[in-house]
Design a protein around this motif. Sequence first.
Motif, mmCIF file in Angstrom:
data_model
loop_
_atom_site.group_PDB
_atom_site.id
_atom_site.type_symbol
_atom_site.label_atom_id
_atom_site.label_comp_id
_atom_site.label_asym_id
_atom_site.label_seq_id
_atom_site.Cartn_x
_atom_site.Cartn_y
_atom_site.Cartn_z
ATOM 1 N N ARG A 201 0.814 -1.206 0.000
ATOM 2 C CA ARG A 201 0.000 0.000 0.000
ATOM 3 C C ARG A 201 0.858 1.272 0.000
ATOM 4 O O ARG A 201 0.484 2.305 -0.538
ATOM 5 C CB ARG A 201 -0.894 0.010 1.243
ATOM 6 N N SER A 227 0.902 -6.814 -2.383
ATOM 7 C CA SER A 227 -0.022 -7.170 -1.305
ATOM 8 C C SER A 227 -1.439 -6.970 -1.822
ATOM 9 O O SER A 227 -1.659 -6.339 -2.856
ATOM 10 C CB SER A 227 0.194 -6.271 -0.094
ATOM 11 N N ARG A 228 -2.391 -7.478 -1.062
ATOM 12 C CA ARG A 228 -3.789 -7.277 -1.455
ATOM 13 C C ARG A 228 -4.126 -5.795 -1.494
ATOM 14 O O ARG A 228 -4.843 -5.339 -2.386
ATOM 15 C CB ARG A 228 -4.719 -7.975 -0.468
ATOM 16 N N GLN A 241 -1.079 -10.646 -6.837
ATOM 17 C CA GLN A 241 -1.283 -10.727 -5.386
ATOM 18 C C GLN A 241 -0.653 -11.986 -4.782
ATOM 19 O O GLN A 241 -0.914 -13.096 -5.202
ATOM 20 C CB GLN A 241 -2.771 -10.707 -5.049
ATOM 21 N N VAL A 242 0.169 -11.757 -3.775
ATOM 22 C CA VAL A 242 0.811 -12.854 -3.051
ATOM 23 C C VAL A 242 0.076 -13.031 -1.730
ATOM 24 O O VAL A 242 -0.210 -12.044 -1.051
ATOM 25 C CB VAL A 242 2.295 -12.512 -2.784
ATOM 26 N N THR A 245 -4.848 -15.966 -0.226
ATOM 27 C CA THR A 245 -5.866 -16.076 -1.259
ATOM 28 C C THR A 245 -5.355 -15.572 -2.597
ATOM 29 O O THR A 245 -6.113 -15.312 -3.510
ATOM 30 C CB THR A 245 -7.120 -15.299 -0.836
ATOM 31 N N SER A 260 3.101 -4.422 5.299
ATOM 32 C CA SER A 260 3.149 -4.534 6.763
ATOM 33 C C SER A 260 3.424 -5.950 7.240
ATOM 34 O O SER A 260 4.026 -6.157 8.289
ATOM 35 C CB SER A 260 1.839 -4.034 7.362
ATOM 36 N N GLN A 264 -2.234 -12.899 6.259
ATOM 37 C CA GLN A 264 -2.662 -13.374 4.934
ATOM 38 C C GLN A 264 -1.569 -13.166 3.887
ATOM 39 O O GLN A 264 -1.489 -13.912 2.923
ATOM 40 C CB GLN A 264 -3.939 -12.647 4.488
ATOM 41 N N HIS A 265 -0.757 -12.140 4.070
ATOM 42 C CA HIS A 265 0.345 -11.943 3.120
ATOM 43 C C HIS A 265 1.471 -12.938 3.415
ATOM 44 O O HIS A 265 1.996 -13.588 2.505
ATOM 45 C CB HIS A 265 0.873 -10.508 3.160
ATOM 46 N N ASN A 279 10.706 -1.226 5.332
ATOM 47 C CA ASN A 279 9.491 -0.625 5.877
ATOM 48 C C ASN A 279 9.918 0.496 6.813
ATOM 49 O O ASN A 279 10.918 0.371 7.511
ATOM 50 C CB ASN A 279 8.691 -1.691 6.637
ATOM 51 N N ASP A 297 12.567 4.788 4.586
ATOM 52 C CA ASP A 297 11.524 5.265 3.677
ATOM 53 C C ASP A 297 11.811 4.682 2.303
ATOM 54 O O ASP A 297 12.909 4.852 1.758
ATOM 55 C CB ASP A 297 11.577 6.798 3.633
ATOM 56 N N LEU A 298 10.848 4.007 1.732
ATOM 57 C CA LEU A 298 11.097 3.320 0.462
ATOM 58 C C LEU A 298 11.450 4.275 -0.661
ATOM 59 O O LEU A 298 12.193 3.921 -1.581
ATOM 60 C CB LEU A 298 9.890 2.458 0.079
HETATM 61 C C1 LIG Z 1 -10.076 -12.906 3.488
HETATM 62 C C2 LIG Z 1 -8.849 -12.089 3.352
HETATM 63 C C3 LIG Z 1 -7.881 -12.528 2.474
HETATM 64 C C4 LIG Z 1 -6.721 -11.779 2.291
HETATM 65 N N1 LIG Z 1 -5.789 -12.241 1.426
HETATM 66 C C5 LIG Z 1 -4.648 -11.534 1.258
HETATM 67 C C6 LIG Z 1 -3.617 -11.986 0.361
HETATM 68 O O1 LIG Z 1 -3.743 -13.021 -0.305
HETATM 69 N N2 LIG Z 1 -2.503 -11.227 0.242
HETATM 70 C C7 LIG Z 1 -2.317 -10.060 0.942
HETATM 71 O O2 LIG Z 1 -1.270 -9.427 0.776
HETATM 72 N N3 LIG Z 1 -3.259 -9.624 1.793
HETATM 73 C C8 LIG Z 1 -4.416 -10.327 1.943
HETATM 74 N N4 LIG Z 1 -5.382 -9.837 2.794
HETATM 75 C C9 LIG Z 1 -5.224 -8.477 3.340
HETATM 76 C C10 LIG Z 1 -4.320 -8.372 4.557
HETATM 77 O O3 LIG Z 1 -5.065 -8.642 5.717
HETATM 78 C C11 LIG Z 1 -3.730 -6.939 4.643
HETATM 79 O O4 LIG Z 1 -4.788 -6.011 4.707
HETATM 80 C C12 LIG Z 1 -2.835 -6.562 3.470
HETATM 81 O O5 LIG Z 1 -1.869 -7.568 3.250
HETATM 82 C C13 LIG Z 1 -2.161 -5.232 3.764
HETATM 83 O O6 LIG Z 1 -1.387 -4.801 2.666
HETATM 84 P P1 LIG Z 1 -0.115 -3.846 2.881
HETATM 85 O O7 LIG Z 1 0.844 -4.504 3.786
HETATM 86 O O8 LIG Z 1 0.349 -3.427 1.542
HETATM 87 O O9 LIG Z 1 -0.770 -2.547 3.548
HETATM 88 P P2 LIG Z 1 -0.636 -1.965 5.026
HETATM 89 O O10 LIG Z 1 -0.982 -2.991 6.020
HETATM 90 O O11 LIG Z 1 -1.364 -0.694 5.012
HETATM 91 O O12 LIG Z 1 0.914 -1.698 5.175
HETATM 92 C C14 LIG Z 1 1.617 -0.694 4.536
HETATM 93 C C15 LIG Z 1 3.010 -0.678 5.154
HETATM 94 O O13 LIG Z 1 3.827 0.246 4.471
HETATM 95 C C16 LIG Z 1 4.644 0.927 5.403
HETATM 96 N N5 LIG Z 1 4.997 2.220 4.812
HETATM 97 C C17 LIG Z 1 4.179 3.287 4.594
HETATM 98 N N6 LIG Z 1 4.859 4.277 3.974
HETATM 99 C C18 LIG Z 1 6.113 3.829 3.780
HETATM 100 C C19 LIG Z 1 7.267 4.392 3.182
HETATM 101 N N7 LIG Z 1 7.259 5.600 2.638
HETATM 102 N N8 LIG Z 1 8.392 3.658 3.158
HETATM 103 C C20 LIG Z 1 8.426 2.409 3.705
HETATM 104 N N9 LIG Z 1 7.357 1.822 4.276
HETATM 105 C C21 LIG Z 1 6.219 2.532 4.311
HETATM 106 C C22 LIG Z 1 3.813 1.039 6.645
HETATM 107 O O14 LIG Z 1 4.660 1.146 7.782
HETATM 108 C C23 LIG Z 1 3.039 -0.295 6.627
HETATM 109 O O15 LIG Z 1 3.721 -1.287 7.359
HETATM 110 C C24 LIG Z 1 -6.536 -10.585 3.007
HETATM 111 C C25 LIG Z 1 -7.512 -10.157 3.908
HETATM 112 C C26 LIG Z 1 -8.659 -10.899 4.077
HETATM 113 C C27 LIG Z 1 -9.693 -10.423 5.031
#
Ligand SMILES: Cc1cc2nc3c(=O)[nH]c(=O)nc-3n(C[C@H](O)[C@H](O)[C@H](O)COP(=O)(O)OP(=O)(O)OC[C@H]3O[C@@H](n4cnc5c(N)ncnc54)[C@H](O)[C@@H]3O)c2cc1C
Lengths: 317, 249
Positions: A201, A227-228, A241-242, A245, A260, A264-265, A279, A297-298
Amino acid sequence: MAVLVIAEHDNATLSDATAKVVSAATKIGGDVDVLVAGKGAGGVAEAAAKIEGVRKVLHADGDALEHRLAEALEALIVPLMDGYDAMLAAASTTGKNFAPRVAAKLDVMQISEIVAVEAPDTFVRPIYAGNAFMTVTSSDAKKIITVRTTTFAAAGDGGSASVETIDPPAGPTKSSFVGEELSKSDRPDLGAAKIVVSGGRALQSSENFEKLIEPLADQLGAAVGASRAAVDAGYISNNHQVGQTGKIVAPELYIAIGISGAIQHLAGMKDSKVIVAINKDEDAPIFQVADYGLVADLYKAIPELQDELAKVGFAKV
Amino acid sequence: MKVLVPVKRVIDYNVKARVKPDQTGVDLANVKMSMNPFCEIAVEEAVRMKENGVADEVVAVSIGPEKAQEQLRQALAMGADRAILVKTDAPVEPLAVAKILKAIVEQEGPELVILGKQAIDDDSNQTGQMLAALLGWPQGTFASKVEKDGAAVKVTREIDGGLQTVALEAPAVVTTDLRLNEPRYASLPNIMKAKKKPLDVKEPGDFGVDITPRLSVVKVAEPPKREAGVKVESVAELVSKLKSEAGVL
Ligand SMILES: Cc1cc2nc3c(=O)[nH]c(=O)nc-3n(C[C@H](O)[C@H](O)[C@H](O)COP(=O)(O)OP(=O)(O)OC[C@H]3O[C@@H](n4cnc5c(N)ncnc54)[C@H](O)[C@@H]3O)c2cc1C
Ligand SMILES: Nc1ncnc2c1ncn2[C@@H]1O[C@H](COP(=O)(O)O)[C@@H](O)[C@H]1O
């Protein structure tokens, strides 16, 4: 004992997932045959015949099989199962689509996404997003199994099985193919790549994905994962998507950037040999599984990483 | 058109499952339970079909313990019209769930059954496909878009290479993927209204289905543990470690 493996392919090329499923089949024991169902897939059948340990290849060709829709595969495979004790397919979106239909028609419970064969009737499979590994014994006469291919080594390619042509199923079915949008890419396939670079994200936009994640992946000859959250936000298409699911990957090197580390990831990448996490939050759960964590910071770290990689021989593309 | 939506009560997706020390299963005592997220998406889709005039009745079904009424009430609060609980404390495998659902479909006569693609506890991803096969119906699994198109249902599916669209002759089975929709939160007035909506309670025996498991659990173990590694101070240190220590570059 005889086992039928359903080949994974796109009519033109045999996916290496098939050789991995053959290796799982070999662990069950008995004769292993491969079914190639497709349209104009003669080359695929020839390729399947070269997989080591295969007794014979059954090749069914026809319009009904062009897209390997579940109904057509069910119609083809169920009668064939008279001659087999087990059927194995990759736990791909194709395998997951048709295999349960075959199981239901044979009145057996499918054993989904096995990661190990303990005995011809006993298998290990992850449950609860890989937070538990369940060993089950099946009392069903025939076993219908999907295989998590990342955990099986591919069978060799020194085989010379015969290819036998069989009839495609008589149509029509109640479902028909309308169209597809496949993402074309010169990058390695997520499932097979040695290195995967994944963004989350934190990338904030598809432009940033293209400007930061993709060039880094290309520099390393890596596949791109996500990520999702990144997929839901439209930064990149769904097939990247890794996770629990999404796709399950186990490369030599997995680089998670701005992800993060939700359970699930993690379920989709925890078996990678070496995990790197970048991160900005030092408490992000991803660091609990990372071999190397960089709190940064990425937007600053990725350009630096590209420069450092260039110094050690990975030219920027 | 009537739509049937099977929903499963499972461990909440935010909770990390813990294996019991005696390796007989996962510890669910005092653990938060919820509706399987993919089933929430299924309920949402069915309710939207009703709101758009495509469906006229939405029936939610759950096979599980008495407490699965909570998840059925949630489905009712989201907008389902009626619910059926097939009550049992025994574990019910997907094949048996599919057989019970088939019997319910035969009684209720829906034109569409929308299930989740996968229950996040057993991660089986098979009930919908089994139900479709038992009924001899077409299926559109892993749906990210569902459109009623005359007598057909057009489903866009998330597949390994991208997206695929199929046309199904109704009646049909659809299973949901994550991007089909974003489920709503039930409002307080709707939660109150849901308490008055009909909820029938049945048992597997009422449908003549034998739910004896086909798979016996030998053990449930912890996955191999991954130790946290080290934090590096700089990008240069990271690259040097990847090259010389890990040997992956
Ligand atoms: C039924 C179900 C199935 C799911 N299946 C999957 C799946 O298959 N795969 C999956 O990935 N997720 C899945 N999810 C979703 C999962 O629960 C998380 O919501 C998702 O993985 C979060 O994605 P993220 O880490 O990109 O986002 P976030 O959790 O929002 O994390 C973003 C991260 O980026 C960091 N960040 C922000 N800005 C910067 C920056 N400038 N530099 C460095 N770091 C930064 C933050 O510190 C944070 O740790 C599923 C959820 C459900 C309910
Ligand atoms: N016990 C159950 N009661 C109601 N629906 C179920 C049950 N088990 C599975 N399902 C449905 O089938 C889907 C897929 O589950 P599974 O095949 O177990 O991964 C779920 O999302 C539900 O829609």
